[in-house]
Design a protein around this motif. Structure first.
Motif, PDB file in Angstrom:
ATOM      1  N   PRO A  26       0.819  -1.218   0.000  1.00  0.00           N
ATOM      2  CA  PRO A  26       0.000   0.000   0.000  1.00  0.00           C
ATOM      3  C   PRO A  26       0.849   1.262   0.000  1.00  0.00           C
ATOM      4  CG  PRO A  26       0.111  -0.909   2.200  1.00  0.00           C
ATOM      5  CD  PRO A  26       0.844  -1.867   1.298  1.00  0.00           C
ATOM      6  N   GLY A  27       2.152   1.105   0.182  1.00  0.00           N
ATOM      7  CA  GLY A  27       3.040   2.260   0.253  1.00  0.00           C
ATOM      8  C   GLY A  27       3.899   2.376  -0.988  1.00  0.00           C
ATOM      9  N   THR A  28       4.909   3.178  -0.877  1.00  0.00           N
ATOM     10  CA  THR A  28       5.858   3.356  -1.978  1.00  0.00           C
ATOM     11  C   THR A  28       7.241   2.941  -1.510  1.00  0.00           C
ATOM     12  OG1 THR A  28       6.717   4.922  -3.605  1.00  0.00           O
ATOM     13  CG2 THR A  28       6.344   5.770  -1.391  1.00  0.00           C
ATOM     14  N   TYR A  29       8.091   2.629  -2.450  1.00  0.00           N
ATOM     15  CA  TYR A  29       9.456   2.240  -2.112  1.00  0.00           C
ATOM     16  C   TYR A  29      10.355   2.622  -3.278  1.00  0.00           C
ATOM     17  CZ  TYR A  29       7.504  -1.849  -4.440  1.00  0.00           C
ATOM     18  OH  TYR A  29       6.851  -2.676  -5.307  1.00  0.00           O
ATOM     19  N   ASP A  30      11.598   2.235  -3.238  1.00  0.00           N
ATOM     20  CA  ASP A  30      12.600   2.734  -4.183  1.00  0.00           C
ATOM     21  C   ASP A  30      12.525   2.155  -5.583  1.00  0.00           C
ATOM     22  OD1 ASP A  30      13.625   4.410  -2.257  1.00  0.00           O
ATOM     23  OD2 ASP A  30      15.110   2.966  -1.566  1.00  0.00           O
ATOM     24  N   GLN A  31      11.584   1.264  -5.861  1.00  0.00           N
ATOM     25  CA  GLN A  31      11.501   0.651  -7.187  1.00  0.00           C
ATOM     26  C   GLN A  31      11.346   1.702  -8.274  1.00  0.00           C
ATOM     27  OE1 GLN A  31       8.684   0.309  -9.466  1.00  0.00           O
ATOM     28  NE2 GLN A  31       9.903  -0.898 -10.870  1.00  0.00           N
ATOM     29  N   LYS A  32      10.682   2.808  -7.996  1.00  0.00           N
ATOM     30  CA  LYS A  32      10.494   3.841  -9.023  1.00  0.00           C
ATOM     31  C   LYS A  32      11.834   4.363  -9.530  1.00  0.00           C
ATOM     32  CE  LYS A  32       9.909   7.297  -5.433  1.00  0.00           C
ATOM     33  NZ  LYS A  32       8.943   8.066  -4.686  1.00  0.00           N
ATOM     34  N   HIS A  33      12.847   4.383  -8.677  1.00  0.00           N
ATOM     35  CA  HIS A  33      14.168   4.837  -9.091  1.00  0.00           C
ATOM     36  C   HIS A  33      14.857   3.791  -9.970  1.00  0.00           C
ATOM     37  CE1 HIS A  33      13.588   8.164  -6.409  1.00  0.00           C
ATOM     38  NE2 HIS A  33      13.450   7.345  -5.379  1.00  0.00           N
ATOM     39  N   PHE A  34      14.678   2.516  -9.652  1.00  0.00           N
ATOM     40  CA  PHE A  34      15.238   1.459 -10.491  1.00  0.00           C
ATOM     41  C   PHE A  34      14.617   1.528 -11.887  1.00  0.00           C
ATOM     42  CE2 PHE A  34      16.159  -0.213  -6.295  1.00  0.00           C
ATOM     43  CZ  PHE A  34      17.420  -0.745  -6.458  1.00  0.00           C
ATOM     44  N   ALA A  35      13.310   1.771 -11.949  1.00  0.00           N
ATOM     45  CA  ALA A  35      12.637   1.861 -13.246  1.00  0.00           C
ATOM     46  C   ALA A  35      13.131   3.078 -14.030  1.00  0.00           C
ATOM     47  CB  ALA A  35      11.125   1.928 -13.045  1.00  0.00           C
ATOM     48  N   ARG A  36      13.210   4.205 -13.386  1.00  0.00           N
ATOM     49  CA  ARG A  36      13.587   5.454 -14.059  1.00  0.00           C
ATOM     50  C   ARG A  36      15.053   5.452 -14.472  1.00  0.00           C
ATOM     51  NH1 ARG A  36      15.802   9.845 -11.861  1.00  0.00           N
ATOM     52  NH2 ARG A  36      15.297   9.177  -9.756  1.00  0.00           N
ATOM     53  N   GLU A  53       2.222  -1.062   9.707  1.00  0.00           N
ATOM     54  CA  GLU A  53       3.142  -0.058  10.251  1.00  0.00           C
ATOM     55  C   GLU A  53       4.171   0.419   9.237  1.00  0.00           C
ATOM     56  OE1 GLU A  53       5.095  -0.878  13.935  1.00  0.00           O
ATOM     57  OE2 GLU A  53       3.364  -1.907  14.766  1.00  0.00           O
ATOM     58  N   ALA A  54       4.218  -0.227   8.071  1.00  0.00           N
ATOM     59  CA  ALA A  54       5.254   0.086   7.092  1.00  0.00           C
ATOM     60  C   ALA A  54       5.170   1.547   6.655  1.00  0.00           C
ATOM     61  CB  ALA A  54       5.120  -0.825   5.879  1.00  0.00           C
ATOM     62  N   HIS A  55       6.315   2.185   6.623  1.00  0.00           N
ATOM     63  CA  HIS A  55       6.456   3.570   6.141  1.00  0.00           C
ATOM     64  C   HIS A  55       5.688   4.577   6.996  1.00  0.00           C
ATOM     65  CE1 HIS A  55       8.318   1.626   2.739  1.00  0.00           C
ATOM     66  NE2 HIS A  55       7.226   0.926   2.562  1.00  0.00           N
ATOM     67  N   GLN A  56       5.462   4.236   8.258  1.00  0.00           N
ATOM     68  CA  GLN A  56       4.797   5.140   9.188  1.00  0.00           C
ATOM     69  C   GLN A  56       5.841   5.758  10.117  1.00  0.00           C
ATOM     70  OE1 GLN A  56       1.483   5.770   8.876  1.00  0.00           O
ATOM     71  NE2 GLN A  56       1.613   4.367   7.145  1.00  0.00           N
ATOM     72  N   PRO A  57       5.542   6.900  10.717  1.00  0.00           N
ATOM     73  CA  PRO A  57       6.525   7.536  11.616  1.00  0.00           C
ATOM     74  C   PRO A  57       6.939   6.650  12.792  1.00  0.00           C
ATOM     75  CG  PRO A  57       4.750   9.060  11.105  1.00  0.00           C
ATOM     76  CD  PRO A  57       4.348   7.721  10.535  1.00  0.00           C
ATOM     77  N   ASP A  58       6.042   5.778  13.248  1.00  0.00           N
ATOM     78  CA  ASP A  58       6.350   4.932  14.401  1.00  0.00           C
ATOM     79  C   ASP A  58       6.580   3.474  14.002  1.00  0.00           C
ATOM     80  OD1 ASP A  58       3.739   4.460  13.674  1.00  0.00           O
ATOM     81  OD2 ASP A  58       2.965   4.451  15.715  1.00  0.00           O
ATOM     82  N   GLU A  59       7.074   3.262  12.783  1.00  0.00           N
ATOM     83  CA  GLU A  59       7.322   1.911  12.281  1.00  0.00           C
ATOM     84  C   GLU A  59       8.271   1.157  13.214  1.00  0.00           C
ATOM     85  OE1 GLU A  59       8.802  -0.198   8.140  1.00  0.00           O
ATOM     86  OE2 GLU A  59       9.171   1.923   8.436  1.00  0.00           O
TER      87      GLU A  59
END
Length: 83
Positions: A26-36, A53-59
């Protein structure tokens, strides 16, 4: 890609004792940079901790989950480089 997914699935099952649940992040990660930058359009994301809890301030995650995910990634890497 299917070979990578299969290797990671086998590794996770070996470590945790049952097949992993495959979900769309449901979140985002660095794959967009690998693609670009590198033109790598598909990737897998895998890591420890509750998805809610992924990508949340209190992960956070349990140390046991961190160890298990590291073991699974190592097993998958060993399988992929052994091919």
């Amino acid at each position: 890609m299917a070979g990578v997914r299969a290797a990671l699935s086998r590794a996770v099952e070996t470590v945790i004792g049952h097949p992993p649940e495959l979900v769309a992040s449901p979140g985002t990660y660095d794959q967009k940079h690998f693609a670009r930058i590198a033109g790598i359009e598909h990737c897998l994301a895998y890591g420890p901790g509750p998805l809610e809890e992924a990508h949340q301030p209190d992960e956070s995650c349990a140390v046991d989950d961190l160890v298990a995910s590291t073991q699974a990634l190592a097993l998958a890497a060993l399988e992929l480089v052994s091919c």
